[in-house]
Design a protein around this motif. Structure first.
Motif, PDB file in Angstrom:
ATOM      1  N   HIS A 198       0.809  -1.213   0.000  1.00 14.00           N
ATOM      2  CA  HIS A 198       0.000   0.000   0.000  1.00 14.00           C
ATOM      3  C   HIS A 198       0.846   1.268   0.000  1.00 14.00           C
ATOM      4  O   HIS A 198       0.386   2.318  -0.448  1.00 14.00           O
ATOM      5  CB  HIS A 198      -0.935   0.014   1.218  1.00 14.00           C
ATOM      6  CG  HIS A 198      -1.961  -1.079   1.200  1.00 14.00           C
ATOM      7  ND1 HIS A 198      -2.996  -1.120   0.305  1.00 14.00           N
ATOM      8  CD2 HIS A 198      -2.083  -2.191   1.976  1.00 14.00           C
ATOM      9  CE1 HIS A 198      -3.741  -2.201   0.528  1.00 14.00           C
ATOM     10  NE2 HIS A 198      -3.194  -2.870   1.530  1.00 14.00           N
ATOM     11  N   GLY A 199       2.066   1.192   0.498  1.00 10.20           N
ATOM     12  CA  GLY A 199       2.910   2.382   0.541  1.00 10.20           C
ATOM     13  C   GLY A 199       4.153   2.122   1.363  1.00 10.20           C
ATOM     14  O   GLY A 199       4.376   1.016   1.876  1.00 10.20           O
ATOM     15  N   PRO A 221       1.955   6.604  -0.928  1.00 13.99           N
ATOM     16  CA  PRO A 221       1.366   5.572  -1.793  1.00 13.99           C
ATOM     17  C   PRO A 221       2.003   5.495  -3.184  1.00 13.99           C
ATOM     18  O   PRO A 221       2.013   4.439  -3.802  1.00 13.99           O
ATOM     19  CB  PRO A 221      -0.100   5.989  -1.889  1.00 13.99           C
ATOM     20  CG  PRO A 221      -0.080   7.474  -1.684  1.00 13.99           C
ATOM     21  CD  PRO A 221       1.055   7.750  -0.737  1.00 13.99           C
ATOM     22  N   ASP A 222       2.503   6.631  -3.695  1.00  9.42           N
ATOM     23  CA  ASP A 222       3.054   6.646  -5.059  1.00  9.42           C
ATOM     24  C   ASP A 222       4.497   6.143  -5.037  1.00  9.42           C
ATOM     25  O   ASP A 222       5.443   6.910  -5.190  1.00  9.42           O
ATOM     26  CB  ASP A 222       2.977   8.042  -5.664  1.00  9.42           C
ATOM     27  CG  ASP A 222       3.631   9.093  -4.772  1.00  9.42           C
ATOM     28  OD1 ASP A 222       3.696   8.873  -3.555  1.00  9.42           O
ATOM     29  OD2 ASP A 222       4.081  10.127  -5.304  1.00  9.42           O
ATOM     30  N   ALA A 244      16.042   7.423  -5.480  1.00  4.85           N
ATOM     31  CA  ALA A 244      15.692   6.578  -4.339  1.00  4.85           C
ATOM     32  C   ALA A 244      16.876   5.708  -3.959  1.00  4.85           C
ATOM     33  O   ALA A 244      17.692   5.346  -4.796  1.00  4.85           O
ATOM     34  CB  ALA A 244      14.486   5.700  -4.687  1.00  4.85           C
ATOM     35  N   GLY A 245      16.942   5.376  -2.665  1.00  2.82           N
ATOM     36  CA  GLY A 245      17.982   4.478  -2.196  1.00  2.82           C
ATOM     37  C   GLY A 245      17.609   3.024  -2.346  1.00  2.82           C
ATOM     38  O   GLY A 245      18.458   2.143  -2.271  1.00  2.82           O
ATOM     39  N   ALA A 246      16.307   2.774  -2.554  1.00  3.34           N
ATOM     40  CA  ALA A 246      15.825   1.413  -2.736  1.00  3.34           C
ATOM     41  C   ALA A 246      14.463   1.473  -3.404  1.00  3.34           C
ATOM     42  O   ALA A 246      13.750   2.476  -3.315  1.00  3.34           O
ATOM     43  CB  ALA A 246      15.724   0.683  -1.399  1.00  3.34           C
ATOM     44  N   VAL A 247      14.096   0.407  -4.077  1.00  4.18           N
ATOM     45  CA  VAL A 247      12.755   0.296  -4.675  1.00  4.18           C
ATOM     46  C   VAL A 247      12.192  -1.071  -4.310  1.00  4.18           C
ATOM     47  O   VAL A 247      12.922  -2.069  -4.248  1.00  4.18           O
ATOM     48  CB  VAL A 247      12.786   0.459  -6.211  1.00  4.18           C
ATOM     49  CG1 VAL A 247      13.136   1.880  -6.588  1.00  4.18           C
ATOM     50  CG2 VAL A 247      13.751  -0.516  -6.861  1.00  4.18           C
TER      51      VAL A 247
END
Length: 468
Positions: A198-199, A221-222, A244-247
């Motif tokens: 969800h986020g 959430p995005d 971002a540092g991670a996905v």
């Protein structure tokens, strides 16, 4: 009971600190192993030490493995290439090797097991606890070089109704906090099924928020995410684009794990290394160089070398077909190595640049027309320059104006031909499902050698009356 569960007597203040051995193979106690690890932080040094240990034989390897505890095992195997770690595990008894694998995080355990033979891998997975084996199998299910194959499955998940205080307490209770820097807000609609994402909430947000805040109100959430079959280069672009540092790695909305910037860097580095090895005319080693045995080097190189040797045979066939021309104008033979070498060099320049651009997503099949126009134009300019230099060189050698003109024109045409071939082949191979990195320097050189000779002698027939 696993030997990792056995307690070890605590060191007292009066106990002397053992001096770290100069080589890992010289360690005789667990403390000496730990001291060696503290004094050898460099990855290359550790890989070289493992290579020496594996070369020494299974007895020394088993002795060192018996001195490892969960902390030192994770420290040693996490700090080296998975191929080097797998070479060590291949020499150990299954229970001992499984104990070492069990000390690693899920993604690192999968990376090491992936380098072993299928039979050996299955034995070690069966020796692991069922829950642990299921996690590692989930990572191994995805092909090498994809996000799923490098993701960390051990992510922090919390329900939307959890508070900040509860989440922080859960983080503190964990033996290992993931490096993703985020907790994932998820729901579990079905037991035993991957949770729905969800986020996310960053560690920084948790540190600044009031303890009673509910995570549903803090979650972002995005979330940029990647699918488990996403190639490493594409995952790297997602990270760069979103800074971002991670996905998270998500399959049909369900969270499977997380991919950190370090994971992506390893993916890209591994892909670049394999491409470089293929372009050198060999299969990837999948091991650090010093850990590779002569037999492995032979296996990874002989196939391509035989194929290229067979392909080069037609160069001799072409020379034999133009034997009469060579006997009539012997000076033509002087320039054969120069011309075919120049064509191969021109083609290799293009494939090296183009294959890398394709790996980074900068060039696709739909760009083929533009690539060909660009490279043919550049090839014409390069060919003109090379032709002028070749003509001057021929005159310096005093071979006569007819041969000099033949050499100059041939040099220009061969460079142009090599540019066209090198521009077309990589995109077409990608379209056929073949790794374009196989269009290696040796392959493009071999291809241009024979065709370049045909171009050379056909131009000679046109420009030298004696050959008409």
């Amino acid at each position: 009971m696993s030997r990792f569960a056995l307690p070890r007597p605590a060191r007292t203040v009066a106990d002397p600190v053992p001096e770290a051995p100069g080589r890992l193979a010289d360690a005789r106690t667990p403390e000496e192993v730990a001291g060696w690890l503290r004094g050898t932080p460099g990855r290359a040094d550790r890989e070289a030490a493992l290579a020496d240990l594996v070369s020494a034989g299974s007895d020394d390897t088993r002795r060192i493995a018996a001195l490892l505890d969960p902390a030192t095992a994770a420290d040693l195997l996490s700090g080296v290439d998975p191929g080097a770690a797998s070479a060590l595990l291949a020499l150990l008894d299954v229970p001992v090797a499984a104990g070492l694998v069990g000390a690693l995080p899920g993604d690192e355990a999968a990376a090491v097991l992936r380098e072993l033979s299928r039979d050996r891998r299955d034995l070690l997975l069966e020796a692991l606890p069922a829950a642990r084996a299921a996690v590692v199998r989930g990572v191994l299910a995805w092909p090498r070089g994809t996000a799923g194959a490098r993701m960390d499955p051990d992510v922090v998940t919390v329900r939307p109704s959890a508070t900040v205080a509860e989440t922080v307490a859960a983080l503190r209770a964990r033996a290992r906090v993931p490096a993703s820097g985020e907790v994932y807000v998820t729901s579990h609609p079905e037991p035993g099924v991957a949770p729905v994402l969800h986020g996310t909430v960053s560690y920084r947000t948790l540190a600044l928020a009031a303890p009673g805040r509910v995570l549903a109100g803090l979650a972002r959430p995005d979330v940029p995410a990647v699918a488990p079959d996403t190639p490493g280069e594409q995952a790297a672009r997602v990270l760069r684009r979103h800074r971002a540092g991670a996905v998270p790695v998500v399959d049909d909305g369900r969270l499977l794990g997380a991919l950190t910037d370090q994971d992506v860097a390893d993916l890209v580095e591994g892909s670049a290394t394999q491409d470089a090895e293929r372009q050198g005319g060999a299969l990837p080693l999948d091991l650090p160089y010093l850990a590779a045995s002569p037999a492995r080097l032979w296996r990874r190189r002989i196939g391509w070398l035989l194929a290229l040797f067979a392909a080069e045979m037609y160069t001799g066939t072409v020379l034999r077909a133009f034997e009469d021309e060579l006997e009539t104008v012997i000076a033509l033979a002087f320039f054969v190595p120069l011309l075919i070498g120049t064509g191969g060099n021109a083609g290799t320049q293009i494939t090296t640049t183009l294959v890398r651009a394709m790996a980074l997503g900068q060039v696709r099949l739909r760009d083929l027309g533009r690539v060909v126009r660009t490279e043919v134009t550049a090839g014409a300019l390069l060919g003109l320059t090379i032709a002028l230099v070749a003509g001057v060189f021929a005159q310096i050698l005093g071979v006569g104006p007819e041969v000099g003109l033949t050499v100059a024109v041939s040099a220009g045409v061969i460079v142009l031909w090599a540019s066209l071939v090198a521009a077309v082949l990589p995109p077409l191979l990608r379209r056929l499902g073949v790794d374009p990195a196989v269009v290696s320097g040796p392959m493009i050189t071999t291809l241009v050698d024979g065709t370049g000779l045909i171009i050379y002698f056909e131009i000679a027939r046109l420009l030298i009356p004696a050959l008409g």
